[in-house]
Write a protein that holds these residues in place. Structure first.
Motif, short mmCIF file in Angstrom:
data_model
loop_
_atom_site.label_atom_id
_atom_site.label_comp_id
_atom_site.label_asym_id
_atom_site.label_seq_id
_atom_site.Cartn_x
_atom_site.Cartn_y
_atom_site.Cartn_z
N ASP A 185 36.81 -27.95 45.47
CA ASP A 185 37.98 -28.37 44.81
C ASP A 185 39.43 -27.87 45.21
OD1 ASP A 185 37.91 -25.86 44.25
OD2 ASP A 185 38.05 -26.17 42.32
N ARG A 186 39.39 -27.28 46.41
CA ARG A 186 40.66 -26.89 47.00
C ARG A 186 41.22 -27.73 48.31
NH1 ARG A 186 42.37 -21.88 44.64
NH2 ARG A 186 40.76 -20.87 43.52
N LEU A 187 42.43 -28.29 48.20
CA LEU A 187 43.19 -28.71 49.22
C LEU A 187 43.86 -28.02 50.08
CD1 LEU A 187 44.29 -31.92 47.44
CD2 LEU A 187 42.53 -31.89 49.01
N SER A 188 44.07 -27.97 51.29
CA SER A 188 44.70 -26.90 52.24
C SER A 188 45.22 -27.36 53.17
CB SER A 188 43.69 -25.66 52.35
OG SER A 188 42.68 -26.13 53.45
N GLU A 221 41.97 -30.87 35.01
CA GLU A 221 42.94 -30.36 34.90
C GLU A 221 43.45 -29.26 35.91
OE1 GLU A 221 46.50 -29.52 33.02
OE2 GLU A 221 45.00 -30.82 31.90
N VAL A 222 42.34 -28.67 36.13
CA VAL A 222 42.23 -27.48 37.35
C VAL A 222 42.82 -28.40 38.82
CG1 VAL A 222 40.89 -25.99 39.06
CG2 VAL A 222 40.65 -26.01 36.39
N LEU A 223 42.18 -29.38 39.00
CA LEU A 223 42.65 -30.06 40.08
C LEU A 223 44.07 -30.74 40.08
CD1 LEU A 223 39.74 -32.35 40.85
CD2 LEU A 223 40.64 -30.50 42.29
N PHE A 224 44.47 -31.13 39.04
CA PHE A 224 45.93 -31.69 38.67
C PHE A 224 46.99 -30.39 38.89
CE2 PHE A 224 49.36 -32.31 35.65
CZ PHE A 224 50.08 -33.42 36.40
N LYS A 225 46.48 -29.29 38.22
CA LYS A 225 47.47 -28.17 38.43
C LYS A 225 47.53 -27.49 39.61
CE LYS A 225 47.49 -26.60 33.70
NZ LYS A 225 47.02 -25.48 32.58
N ARG A 226 46.61 -27.47 40.42
CA ARG A 226 46.53 -27.08 41.92
C ARG A 226 47.14 -28.02 42.89
NH1 ARG A 226 40.36 -25.04 42.48
NH2 ARG A 226 40.62 -23.20 41.27
N HIS A 227 47.07 -29.33 42.56
CA HIS A 227 47.61 -30.03 43.34
C HIS A 227 48.33 -31.49 42.89
CE1 HIS A 227 44.56 -28.19 45.80
NE2 HIS A 227 43.65 -28.70 45.08
N VAL A 273 44.92 -35.94 49.02
CA VAL A 273 44.18 -37.27 48.11
C VAL A 273 42.97 -36.40 47.57
CG1 VAL A 273 42.70 -39.18 48.53
CG2 VAL A 273 44.59 -38.96 50.02
N ILE A 274 42.74 -37.09 46.38
CA ILE A 274 41.69 -36.62 45.42
C ILE A 274 40.99 -37.92 45.09
CG2 ILE A 274 40.89 -35.72 43.09
CD1 ILE A 274 43.76 -33.93 43.08
N GLY A 275 39.67 -38.03 45.64
CA GLY A 275 38.92 -38.95 45.17
C GLY A 275 37.94 -38.67 44.17
N MET A 276 37.89 -39.54 43.23
CA MET A 276 37.01 -39.06 42.07
C MET A 276 36.11 -40.24 41.69
SD MET A 276 36.89 -36.44 39.89
CE MET A 276 38.35 -35.53 40.53
N GLY A 277 35.13 -39.98 41.38
CA GLY A 277 34.15 -41.01 40.88
C GLY A 277 32.42 -40.60 40.66
N LEU A 278 31.80 -41.23 40.16
CA LEU A 278 30.41 -40.69 40.17
C LEU A 278 29.55 -41.06 41.25
CD1 LEU A 278 29.41 -42.14 36.49
CD2 LEU A 278 29.79 -39.56 37.34
N PRO A 279 28.74 -40.58 41.71
CA PRO A 279 27.75 -40.79 42.88
C PRO A 279 27.55 -42.35 42.85
CG PRO A 279 26.95 -38.65 41.92
CD PRO A 279 28.06 -39.16 40.90
N LYS A 280 27.13 -42.97 43.83
CA LYS A 280 26.93 -44.23 44.13
C LYS A 280 27.95 -45.51 43.59
CE LYS A 280 23.97 -44.06 45.81
NZ LYS A 280 23.95 -43.30 47.01
N THR A 281 29.24 -44.93 43.53
CA THR A 281 30.22 -45.75 43.22
C THR A 281 31.17 -45.79 44.43
OG1 THR A 281 31.69 -44.02 42.21
CG2 THR A 281 30.37 -45.31 40.87
N GLY A 282 30.80 -45.38 45.56
CA GLY A 282 31.55 -45.33 46.76
C GLY A 282 32.45 -44.18 47.25
N THR A 283 32.12 -42.87 46.64
CA THR A 283 32.50 -41.72 46.98
C THR A 283 32.32 -41.48 48.55
OG1 THR A 283 30.97 -40.45 46.14
CG2 THR A 283 32.84 -40.79 44.67
#
Length: 140
Positions: free
Chosen positions: A35-38, A53-59, A5-15
């Protein structure tokens, strides 16, 4: 094995809340830690606005969950509260609140500019996700 899972959002939005909920569901979560899932870390939650793009390519098979606030005024109030609480002598918002893509800082209490940066951040994020046909969920 749990899905990545990649959770993405600005601070104070529920991350942070998303991170806690993923942990409660059995995930090993890195919140603002990289930024590395394992096998030892199957969920990450942070802004990383320059790394889509980096996250998408890695995962490429990860599930994306976007934290977002429909009420931008409430988000700005929360940012102001945290800015005053933790950065008492600062006249600028930390760029982590709105994404550090644009080099020009935002003056504290310049709510119009902060709101503009908020929308710019999410426009860039949703444009990227849609351009890659990534299925994502939104938590508001």
């Amino acid at each position: 094995m749990l899905r990545q899972v990649i959770g993405m959002g600005l601070p104070k939005t529920g991350t942070t809340t998303l991170s806690y909920e993923l942990k409660n569901a059995g995930y090993h979560v890195a919140h603002n830690l990289g930024d590395r899932l394992s096998p030892m870390c199957n969920a990450i939650c942070n802004t990383m606005e320059n790394e889509y793009e980096v996250l998408f390519k890695r995962h490429p098979n990860a599930t994306w969950i976007i934290t977002h606030s429909e009420n931008v005024s409430s988000w700005i109030e929360s940012v102001d509260y945290h800015q005053m609480k933790y950065m008492k002598n600062s006249f600028l918002y930390e760029c982590r609140y709105y994404g550090c893509v644009l080099p020009t800082p935002v003056l504290f209490k310049d709510h119009a500019e902060l709101e503009y940066r908020y929308y710019l951040y999410y426009k860039k994020l949703f444009t990227f996700l849609n351009s890659k046909n990534i299925t994502y969920g939104i938590i508001d």
